[in-house]
Design a protein around this motif. Structure first.
Motif, PDB file in Angstrom:
ATOM      1  N   GLN A   1       0.829  -1.200   0.000  1.00  0.00           N
ATOM      2  CA  GLN A   1       0.000   0.000   0.000  1.00  0.00           C
ATOM      3  C   GLN A   1       0.870   1.258   0.000  1.00  0.00           C
ATOM      4  OE1 GLN A   1      -3.420  -0.034  -0.258  1.00  0.00           O
ATOM      5  NE2 GLN A   1      -3.175   2.153  -0.590  1.00  0.00           N
TER       6      GLN A   1
ATOM      7  N   MET B   1       2.383   1.671  -3.399  1.00  0.00           N
ATOM      8  CA  MET B   1       1.376   2.168  -4.348  1.00  0.00           C
ATOM      9  C   MET B   1       1.155   3.663  -4.173  1.00  0.00           C
ATOM     10  SD  MET B   1      -1.331  -1.031  -4.281  1.00  0.00           S
ATOM     11  CE  MET B   1      -2.678  -0.046  -4.875  1.00  0.00           C
ATOM     12  N   GLU B   2       1.091   4.108  -2.928  1.00  0.00           N
ATOM     13  CA  GLU B   2       0.901   5.539  -2.663  1.00  0.00           C
ATOM     14  C   GLU B   2       2.094   6.335  -3.179  1.00  0.00           C
ATOM     15  OE1 GLU B   2       0.123   5.731   1.543  1.00  0.00           O
ATOM     16  OE2 GLU B   2      -1.799   4.693   1.324  1.00  0.00           O
ATOM     17  N   ASP B   3       3.300   5.807  -2.968  1.00  0.00           N
ATOM     18  CA  ASP B   3       4.503   6.466  -3.448  1.00  0.00           C
ATOM     19  C   ASP B   3       4.507   6.543  -4.977  1.00  0.00           C
ATOM     20  OD1 ASP B   3       7.130   7.654  -3.068  1.00  0.00           O
ATOM     21  OD2 ASP B   3       7.943   5.768  -3.866  1.00  0.00           O
ATOM     22  N   LEU B   4       4.132   5.458  -5.626  1.00  0.00           N
ATOM     23  CA  LEU B   4       4.065   5.459  -7.084  1.00  0.00           C
ATOM     24  C   LEU B   4       2.998   6.425  -7.591  1.00  0.00           C
ATOM     25  CD1 LEU B   4       4.502   1.647  -7.848  1.00  0.00           C
ATOM     26  CD2 LEU B   4       6.146   3.484  -8.315  1.00  0.00           C
ATOM     27  N   GLN B   5       1.880   6.506  -6.891  1.00  0.00           N
ATOM     28  CA  GLN B   5       0.820   7.428  -7.283  1.00  0.00           C
ATOM     29  C   GLN B   5       1.320   8.875  -7.199  1.00  0.00           C
ATOM     30  OE1 GLN B   5      -2.082   6.023  -8.426  1.00  0.00           O
ATOM     31  NE2 GLN B   5      -2.474   8.067  -9.196  1.00  0.00           N
ATOM     32  N   LEU B   6       2.068   9.190  -6.144  1.00  0.00           N
ATOM     33  CA  LEU B   6       2.645  10.530  -6.019  1.00  0.00           C
ATOM     34  C   LEU B   6       3.629  10.816  -7.147  1.00  0.00           C
ATOM     35  CD1 LEU B   6       3.272  10.749  -2.158  1.00  0.00           C
ATOM     36  CD2 LEU B   6       1.663  12.118  -3.508  1.00  0.00           C
ATOM     37  N   LYS B   7       4.439   9.826  -7.501  1.00  0.00           N
ATOM     38  CA  LYS B   7       5.389  10.008  -8.607  1.00  0.00           C
ATOM     39  C   LYS B   7       4.656  10.247  -9.920  1.00  0.00           C
ATOM     40  CE  LYS B   7       9.156   7.357  -6.612  1.00  0.00           C
ATOM     41  NZ  LYS B   7       9.959   6.129  -6.676  1.00  0.00           N
ATOM     42  N   LEU B   8       3.588   9.502 -10.143  1.00  0.00           N
ATOM     43  CA  LEU B   8       2.797   9.704 -11.358  1.00  0.00           C
ATOM     44  C   LEU B   8       2.227  11.122 -11.401  1.00  0.00           C
ATOM     45  CD1 LEU B   8       0.820   6.352 -11.736  1.00  0.00           C
ATOM     46  CD2 LEU B   8       2.488   7.292 -13.333  1.00  0.00           C
ATOM     47  N   GLU B   9       1.725  11.594 -10.284  1.00  0.00           N
ATOM     48  CA  GLU B   9       1.169  12.943 -10.208  1.00  0.00           C
ATOM     49  C   GLU B   9       2.258  13.985 -10.464  1.00  0.00           C
ATOM     50  OE1 GLU B   9      -1.550  15.931  -9.959  1.00  0.00           O
ATOM     51  OE2 GLU B   9      -1.889  13.784 -10.196  1.00  0.00           O
TER      52      GLU B   9
ATOM     53  N   ARG C   1       2.964  14.036 -14.155  1.00  0.00           N
ATOM     54  CA  ARG C   1       1.880  14.708 -14.871  1.00  0.00           C
ATOM     55  C   ARG C   1       2.022  16.229 -14.743  1.00  0.00           C
ATOM     56  NH1 ARG C   1      -2.266  17.434 -14.170  1.00  0.00           N
ATOM     57  NH2 ARG C   1      -2.343  17.262 -11.914  1.00  0.00           N
TER      58      ARG C   1
END
Length: 114
Positions: free
Chosen positions: A89, A92-100, A103
């Motif tokens: 989890q 996943m949160e870290d990857l989501q921040l990187k994606l943001e 972007r």
């Protein structure tokens, strides 16, 4: 009794994995023929093999898997799986921040061009 090739097919673990698991005493064959050294597994080995396959998919290290197998009551298994879930989890949160961030970076580049 199942030959290694049959057992491999049944469990989804490769022959090489089964050989390695036997080497590290994680999942030893039920019987080794003293004449030809062929390894055989039994129905009791099946549950352990499936469990080991799951643990590996869950990201358990060999040492963690050995620890689980040594604790025959599996008392800490749920705790270890919960910890793995928390780690995933967080990843996943870290990857989501990187994606943001990516972007936003790409968007800021487009604004400078325009």
């Amino acid at each position: 009794m199942y030959k290694v090739s049959e057992f491999s097919e049944m469990t989804g673990l490769s022959k090489e994995t089964l050989r390695y698991y036997a080497e590290v005493k994680l999942l030893e064959p039920a019987y080794i023929d003293p004449k030809n050294h062929y390894r055989y597994y039994d129905d009791g080995s099946f549950f352990l093999a499936v469990l080991l396959g799951k643990l590996r998919r869950f990201g358990f290290t060999i040492q963690e898997m050995i620890s689980v197998m040594e604790d025959e009551s599996f008392a800490h298994l749920e705790e270890l799986i919960q910890q793995k879930k928390r780690n995933i989890q967080m990843q996943m949160e870290d990857l989501q921040l990187k994606l943001e961030e990516m972007r936003e970076f790409l968007e800021s580049g487009k604004e400078e061009e325009g």
